[in-house]
Design an enzyme around this catalytic site. Sequence first.
Site, PDB file in Angstrom:
ATOM      1  N   TYR A  60       0.515  -1.183  -0.161  1.00  0.00           N
ATOM      2  CA  TYR A  60      -0.131   0.066   0.129  1.00  0.00           C
ATOM      3  C   TYR A  60       0.696   1.311  -0.026  1.00  0.00           C
ATOM      4  O   TYR A  60       0.030   1.899  -0.814  1.00  0.00           O
ATOM      5  CB  TYR A  60      -1.198  -0.030   1.267  1.00  0.00           C
ATOM      6  CG  TYR A  60      -1.971  -1.207   1.526  1.00  0.00           C
ATOM      7  CD1 TYR A  60      -2.760  -1.977   0.266  1.00  0.00           C
ATOM      8  CD2 TYR A  60      -2.008  -1.810   3.235  1.00  0.00           C
ATOM      9  CE1 TYR A  60      -3.405  -2.881   0.229  1.00  0.00           C
ATOM     10  CE2 TYR A  60      -1.943  -2.822   2.741  1.00  0.00           C
ATOM     11  CZ  TYR A  60      -3.197  -3.126   2.109  1.00  0.00           C
ATOM     12  OH  TYR A  60      -3.838  -4.379   2.504  1.00  0.00           O
ATOM     13  N   TYR A  90     -13.922  -7.874   6.514  1.00  0.00           N
ATOM     14  CA  TYR A  90     -12.744  -8.476   5.704  1.00  0.00           C
ATOM     15  C   TYR A  90     -11.863  -9.932   6.489  1.00  0.00           C
ATOM     16  O   TYR A  90     -11.635  -9.161   7.921  1.00  0.00           O
ATOM     17  CB  TYR A  90     -11.165  -6.955   6.289  1.00  0.00           C
ATOM     18  CG  TYR A  90     -10.254  -7.231   5.181  1.00  0.00           C
ATOM     19  CD1 TYR A  90      -9.985  -7.358   4.536  1.00  0.00           C
ATOM     20  CD2 TYR A  90      -9.233  -7.722   6.792  1.00  0.00           C
ATOM     21  CE1 TYR A  90      -8.603  -7.266   3.633  1.00  0.00           C
ATOM     22  CE2 TYR A  90      -7.977  -8.215   6.342  1.00  0.00           C
ATOM     23  CZ  TYR A  90      -6.965  -7.407   4.756  1.00  0.00           C
ATOM     24  OH  TYR A  90      -6.088  -7.737   4.242  1.00  0.00           O
ATOM     25  N   ASP A 150     -13.859 -15.075  13.020  1.00  0.00           N
ATOM     26  CA  ASP A 150     -12.406 -14.766  12.582  1.00  0.00           C
ATOM     27  C   ASP A 150     -12.099 -13.176  14.103  1.00  0.00           C
ATOM     28  O   ASP A 150     -11.969 -12.376  14.174  1.00  0.00           O
ATOM     29  CB  ASP A 150     -12.359 -14.165  11.599  1.00  0.00           C
ATOM     30  CG  ASP A 150     -11.018 -13.211  10.675  1.00  0.00           C
ATOM     31  OD1 ASP A 150      -9.886 -13.212  11.572  1.00  0.00           O
ATOM     32  OD2 ASP A 150     -10.619 -13.149   9.625  1.00  0.00           O
ATOM     33  N   LYS A 192      -2.052 -12.639  14.491  1.00  0.00           N
ATOM     34  CA  LYS A 192      -1.605 -10.921  15.220  1.00  0.00           C
ATOM     35  C   LYS A 192      -1.065 -10.682  16.302  1.00  0.00           C
ATOM     36  O   LYS A 192      -0.482 -11.036  16.930  1.00  0.00           O
ATOM     37  CB  LYS A 192      -2.247  -9.817  14.892  1.00  0.00           C
ATOM     38  CG  LYS A 192      -3.363  -9.253  13.251  1.00  0.00           C
ATOM     39  CD  LYS A 192      -4.364  -8.547  13.051  1.00  0.00           C
ATOM     40  CE  LYS A 192      -4.380  -8.180  11.866  1.00  0.00           C
ATOM     41  NZ  LYS A 192      -3.573  -7.274  11.010  1.00  0.00           N
TER      42      LYS A 192
HETATM   43  N1  PLP Z   1      -8.579 -11.499   9.269  1.00  0.00           N
HETATM   44  C1  PLP Z   1      -8.676 -10.054  10.288  1.00  0.00           C
HETATM   45  C2  PLP Z   1      -9.708  -9.767  11.041  1.00  0.00           C
HETATM   46  C3  PLP Z   1      -7.685  -9.122  10.223  1.00  0.00           C
HETATM   47  O1  PLP Z   1      -8.070  -7.624  10.244  1.00  0.00           O
HETATM   48  C4  PLP Z   1      -6.415  -9.161   8.955  1.00  0.00           C
HETATM   49  C5  PLP Z   1      -5.963  -9.046   8.672  1.00  0.00           C
HETATM   50  O2  PLP Z   1      -5.787  -6.642   9.221  1.00  0.00           O
HETATM   51  C6  PLP Z   1      -6.472 -10.766   8.332  1.00  0.00           C
HETATM   52  C7  PLP Z   1      -8.104 -11.689   8.926  1.00  0.00           C
HETATM   53  C8  PLP Z   1      -5.566 -11.089   8.048  1.00  0.00           C
HETATM   54  O3  PLP Z   1      -4.788 -11.494   8.919  1.00  0.00           O
HETATM   55  P1  PLP Z   1      -2.692 -11.273   7.620  1.00  0.00           P
HETATM   56  O4  PLP Z   1      -2.649  -9.556   7.290  1.00  0.00           O
HETATM   57  O5  PLP Z   1      -1.545 -11.937   9.122  1.00  0.00           O
HETATM   58  O6  PLP Z   1      -2.862 -12.483   6.710  1.00  0.00           O
END
Ligand code: PLP
Length: 444
Positions: free
Chosen positions: A19, A147, A253, A282
């Site tokens: 980005y 997302y 998620d 994360k």
């Molecule tokens: N799921 C959610 C809710 C996220 O916020 C993110 C990344 O910001 C991901 C999945 C993807 O994680 P990664 O960037 O470690 O692939």
Amino acid sequence: MGDPLHLIDRDRQHSWHPYTQAWTSRPPLPIVKGRGVYLYTEDGRKILDGISSWWVNLHGHAHPRLNAALAAQASQLEHVIFAGCTHAPAIDLAERLVEILPPGLTRVFYSDNGSTAVEVALKMAWQYWRNTGRDERRSFITLDRAYHGDTIGAMSVSAASSFTEPFTPLLFPVTRTHEPYCYRCPVGLERSTCQIECLNALESLLRERGATVAAVLVEPMLQGVGGMIVWPAEFLAGVRRLCDSYGTLMIADEVLTGFGRTGRMFACEHASVTPDIICLSKGITAGYLPLGASVATEAIYEAFLSDDRQKTFFHGHSYAANPLACAVGVASLDLFLERDVLARIGRLEQQLREGLEPLRALSIVGDVRVIGGVGAIELDSNPATDASSGYFDEIGPRLAAAFLEQNLLIRPLGRIVYFMPPYVISDDETAWALDTIAKVLRAI
Ligand code: PLP
């Protein structure tokens, strides 16, 4: 943009920065050191990390306890294949996770980032139904503005956006339904008087075609990239109730929300909900190393337990369950207990509320949302317009540059300005950051 060579920002690095070029048209910041909530640049600047380095950092940069855990593990075993081999850090972390996760999530499957944690969950849900003879359950329901990552499967289940548009023909079809975005209510109601009618669309879908749905996938309590949308807990409870009624799986998620970000260890706790699969990454390593985990119930695990090789879950990444990452993950959980980190996040939440709520008085501010250690300001005072299409709104880079001039690292998502610092931030540092945010917003 256009010429990909533009993405090679510094000759000696020859690296592409996600980005950065398209987003700010400025070269990336050369960071040489991190300590606590601060990042230090090559030219001696000290910048407060207001976004926890892409939402991963929990206890601050270069934490002595995490550094020690990493060094101790490195001297013992840096990595080993996780098929046919195992090791103490992976076992310890799995046991510790099972202790603190919503009850019933007992089987940990490791991968190596957030997108892969989601990919694993999708594949696991899909194959669960194959393995249990319910082949007709083949579709996924996800939410508007979702997302879930940047890999093909994770993009497929995310909302269509500028991020996914170039890849549309590669994505598999999913069914999307309302998210509980109270400021821009998808069914035109007010939160103070509504009965969570935004859930009715999910119910209708499940009534119509519930028997063919493999899983409903949500980001519980806080949809991050979609606009820092904070949910009413009743919506989350409703998703679980509907998944139970129509016999489908629920995937949470918690890649962003896990490990205290919403004020509870896991966001599902806000509604006392146990999903069938939870996705973690994360904060799992407090921002040190890449690691993903998809944790499932006993029922899902048992559907794969068979001498029939066709029932095997064939999914493995080279760095799955990396021992260094797992060792830091265990040390991070120790810190949570010893330092009562959740209580600290509670105080941070209070300070964020007190600091951000007064900004509603600014004419440009439409909404203020706070949950746990996350505070967001939506810069669009007309709920009838759609700020979510504004990721490329020029106000984002303009504000980011203004924050950076004040030595505060914040990357607005279009017209959504948010502050998500590492939990170790002090009251004084928080007050300074909130003052800086207010000062910059008053000046635009
Ligand atoms: N799921 C959610 C809710 C996220 O916020 C993110 C990344 O910001 C991901 C999945 C993807 O994680 P990664 O960037 O470690 O692939």
